[in-house]
Scaffold this active site. Structure first.
Site, PDB file in Angstrom:
ATOM      1  N   LYS A  96       0.829  -1.213   0.000  1.00 53.95           N
ATOM      2  CA  LYS A  96       0.000   0.000   0.000  1.00 53.95           C
ATOM      3  C   LYS A  96       0.863   1.264   0.000  1.00 53.95           C
ATOM      4  O   LYS A  96       0.596   2.190  -0.752  1.00 53.95           O
ATOM      5  CB  LYS A  96      -0.916   0.043   1.240  1.00 53.95           C
ATOM      6  CG  LYS A  96      -1.921  -1.084   1.332  1.00 53.95           C
ATOM      7  CD  LYS A  96      -2.933  -0.841   2.451  1.00 53.95           C
ATOM      8  CE  LYS A  96      -2.326  -0.878   3.844  1.00 53.95           C
ATOM      9  NZ  LYS A  96      -1.864  -2.221   4.261  1.00 53.95           N
ATOM     10  N   ARG A 117      -9.595   0.809   9.011  1.00 46.93           N
ATOM     11  CA  ARG A 117      -9.254  -0.592   9.283  1.00 46.93           C
ATOM     12  C   ARG A 117     -10.381  -1.309  10.009  1.00 46.93           C
ATOM     13  O   ARG A 117     -10.258  -2.497  10.303  1.00 46.93           O
ATOM     14  CB  ARG A 117      -7.999  -0.648  10.150  1.00 46.93           C
ATOM     15  CG  ARG A 117      -6.694  -0.831   9.358  1.00 46.93           C
ATOM     16  CD  ARG A 117      -5.554  -0.721  10.341  1.00 46.93           C
ATOM     17  NE  ARG A 117      -4.356  -1.421  10.007  1.00 46.93           N
ATOM     18  CZ  ARG A 117      -3.266  -0.846   9.480  1.00 46.93           C
ATOM     19  NH1 ARG A 117      -3.268   0.419   9.158  1.00 46.93           N
ATOM     20  NH2 ARG A 117      -2.177  -1.554   9.289  1.00 46.93           N
ATOM     21  N   ARG A 145      11.494 -10.584   4.665  1.00 49.57           N
ATOM     22  CA  ARG A 145      12.588  -9.947   3.916  1.00 49.57           C
ATOM     23  C   ARG A 145      12.790  -8.510   4.407  1.00 49.57           C
ATOM     24  O   ARG A 145      13.903  -8.052   4.616  1.00 49.57           O
ATOM     25  CB  ARG A 145      12.274  -9.946   2.420  1.00 49.57           C
ATOM     26  CG  ARG A 145      13.503  -9.815   1.569  1.00 49.57           C
ATOM     27  CD  ARG A 145      13.276 -10.226   0.126  1.00 49.57           C
ATOM     28  NE  ARG A 145      11.893 -10.620  -0.085  1.00 49.57           N
ATOM     29  CZ  ARG A 145      11.092 -10.153  -1.041  1.00 49.57           C
ATOM     30  NH1 ARG A 145      11.499  -9.344  -1.893  1.00 49.57           N
ATOM     31  NH2 ARG A 145       9.860 -10.540  -1.160  1.00 49.57           N
ATOM     32  N   ARG A 198      11.641  -1.167  12.123  1.00 50.72           N
ATOM     33  CA  ARG A 198      10.279  -0.969  12.614  1.00 50.72           C
ATOM     34  C   ARG A 198      10.053  -1.944  13.744  1.00 50.72           C
ATOM     35  O   ARG A 198      10.181  -3.151  13.554  1.00 50.72           O
ATOM     36  CB  ARG A 198       9.283  -1.247  11.478  1.00 50.72           C
ATOM     37  CG  ARG A 198       8.850   0.009  10.766  1.00 50.72           C
ATOM     38  CD  ARG A 198       7.870  -0.300   9.667  1.00 50.72           C
ATOM     39  NE  ARG A 198       6.579  -0.742  10.178  1.00 50.72           N
ATOM     40  CZ  ARG A 198       5.491  -0.778   9.436  1.00 50.72           C
ATOM     41  NH1 ARG A 198       5.530  -0.413   8.176  1.00 50.72           N
ATOM     42  NH2 ARG A 198       4.350  -1.200   9.949  1.00 50.72           N
ATOM     43  N   ARG A 252      -0.710  -9.235  13.180  1.00 51.95           N
ATOM     44  CA  ARG A 252      -1.247  -8.195  12.288  1.00 51.95           C
ATOM     45  C   ARG A 252      -2.068  -8.818  11.166  1.00 51.95           C
ATOM     46  O   ARG A 252      -3.102  -8.270  10.772  1.00 51.95           O
ATOM     47  CB  ARG A 252      -0.111  -7.340  11.714  1.00 51.95           C
ATOM     48  CG  ARG A 252       0.522  -6.444  12.775  1.00 51.95           C
ATOM     49  CD  ARG A 252       1.790  -5.778  12.279  1.00 51.95           C
ATOM     50  NE  ARG A 252       1.493  -4.771  11.295  1.00 51.95           N
ATOM     51  CZ  ARG A 252       2.326  -4.411  10.319  1.00 51.95           C
ATOM     52  NH1 ARG A 252       3.487  -4.998  10.197  1.00 51.95           N
ATOM     53  NH2 ARG A 252       1.982  -3.469   9.487  1.00 51.95           N
TER      54      ARG A 252
HETATM   55  P1  AMP Z   1       0.767   0.322   9.104  1.00 54.19           P
HETATM   56  O1  AMP Z   1       2.052   1.060   8.925  1.00 54.19           O
HETATM   57  O2  AMP Z   1      -0.360   0.899   8.292  1.00 54.19           O
HETATM   58  O3  AMP Z   1       0.901  -1.159   8.900  1.00 54.19           O
HETATM   59  O4  AMP Z   1       0.329   0.533  10.620  1.00 54.19           O
HETATM   60  C1  AMP Z   1       1.156   0.131  11.694  1.00 54.19           C
HETATM   61  C2  AMP Z   1       0.324  -0.040  12.957  1.00 54.19           C
HETATM   62  O5  AMP Z   1      -0.304   1.202  13.297  1.00 54.19           O
HETATM   63  C3  AMP Z   1      -0.822  -1.027  12.836  1.00 54.19           C
HETATM   64  O6  AMP Z   1      -0.392  -2.366  13.055  1.00 54.19           O
HETATM   65  C4  AMP Z   1      -1.751  -0.541  13.944  1.00 54.19           C
HETATM   66  O7  AMP Z   1      -1.287  -0.902  15.232  1.00 54.19           O
HETATM   67  C5  AMP Z   1      -1.604   0.973  13.823  1.00 54.19           C
HETATM   68  N1  AMP Z   1      -2.599   1.559  12.887  1.00 54.19           N
HETATM   69  C6  AMP Z   1      -2.351   2.171  11.696  1.00 54.19           C
HETATM   70  N2  AMP Z   1      -3.495   2.580  11.112  1.00 54.19           N
HETATM   71  C7  AMP Z   1      -4.492   2.217  11.946  1.00 54.19           C
HETATM   72  C8  AMP Z   1      -5.907   2.337  11.909  1.00 54.19           C
HETATM   73  N3  AMP Z   1      -6.545   2.906  10.874  1.00 54.19           N
HETATM   74  N4  AMP Z   1      -6.615   1.839  12.964  1.00 54.19           N
HETATM   75  C9  AMP Z   1      -6.008   1.268  14.019  1.00 54.19           C
HETATM   76  N5  AMP Z   1      -4.674   1.119  14.119  1.00 54.19           N
HETATM   77  C10 AMP Z   1      -3.922   1.581  13.090  1.00 54.19           C
END
Ligand code: AMP
Length: 192
Positions: A13, A88, A126, A135, A146
């Site tokens: 994404k 989400r 990877r 991260r 996740r």
């Molecule tokens: P991402 O970088 O989009 O994978 O987000 C990393 C982490 O941030 C996720 O695993 C969640 O813990 C949190 N997060 C990001 N966006 C959301 C969202 N819209 N709702 C809830 N948690 C979020």
């Protein structure tokens, strides 16, 4: 154009959103990046989000909705935006619709990148090796959580948007350039 780029963790994404931002001049709103910045800054939001993110779970809807409500008021969103990582959950999607309606706006399309779980695991493993674990949520255990959270809480949005006639799917296992071309073709088709 107001878009949602949808897909499981590791679907690409962020990469595609950056490409679309350049190609169509849209604001890129990545909630994961915003939360990581808040954690880094040790803000109130960051303090509440840190442990939740490290477990691979979702930050509460009310915090996320407040974050997005503020972000879409920024001037760069006036020419359209790409949401990457939001919504989400169904309540987040409903809140988004309301926020947009209040501004006289609506979603143009939801582009879902489809990638099977096995491919996601391989990609993230990877990424963990390449980034040296930069991260803190890039660990095999968090990844598994996740993906499970995605299936439980986020995947139901596919049906939600399909019913609204907004959903377009793209095979996310193809190369970055091929996925970009497929997404661009969908968006150009919408504009005609
Ligand atoms: P991402 O970088 O989009 O994978 O987000 C990393 C982490 O941030 C996720 O695993 C969640 O813990 C949190 N997060 C990001 N966006 C959301 C969202 N819209 N709702 C809830 N948690 C979020």
């Amino acid at each position: 154009m107001n878009l949602i780029l949808f897909g499981p963790p590791g679907a690409g994404k962020g990469t595609q959103a950056s490409r679309l931002k350049e190609r169509f001049g849209l604001a890129h709103i990545a909630t994961g990046d915003m939360l990581r910045a808040a954690v880094e800054a040790e803000s109130e939001l960051g303090k509440r989000a840190k442990a939740i993110m490290e477990r691979g779970e979702l930050v509460p809807d009310e915090l996320m909705i407040a974050l997005i409500a503020e972000r879409i008021e920024e001037p760069d969103c006036r020419s359209g935006f790409i949401l990457d990582g939001f919504p989400r959950t169904i309540p987040q999607a409903e809140a988004l619709e309301e926020l947009l309606a209040r501004k006289g706006l609506r979603l143009t399309a939801v582009i879902a990148l489809e990638v099977p779980d096995e491919v996601l695991s391989a990609r993230i493993e990877r990424r963990v090796q390449e980034s040296g674990g930069a991260r803190s949520d890039d660990t095999p255990e968090t990844l598994r959580r996740r993906i499970a959270v995605y299936h439980q809480q986020t995947a139901p949005l596919l049906d939600y948007y399909r019913r609204k006639g907004l959903l377009y799917t793209v095979d996310g296992t193809r190369s970055i350039d091929e996925v970009e071309r497929a997404v661009a073709a969908i968006l150009e088709g919408l504009h005609r």
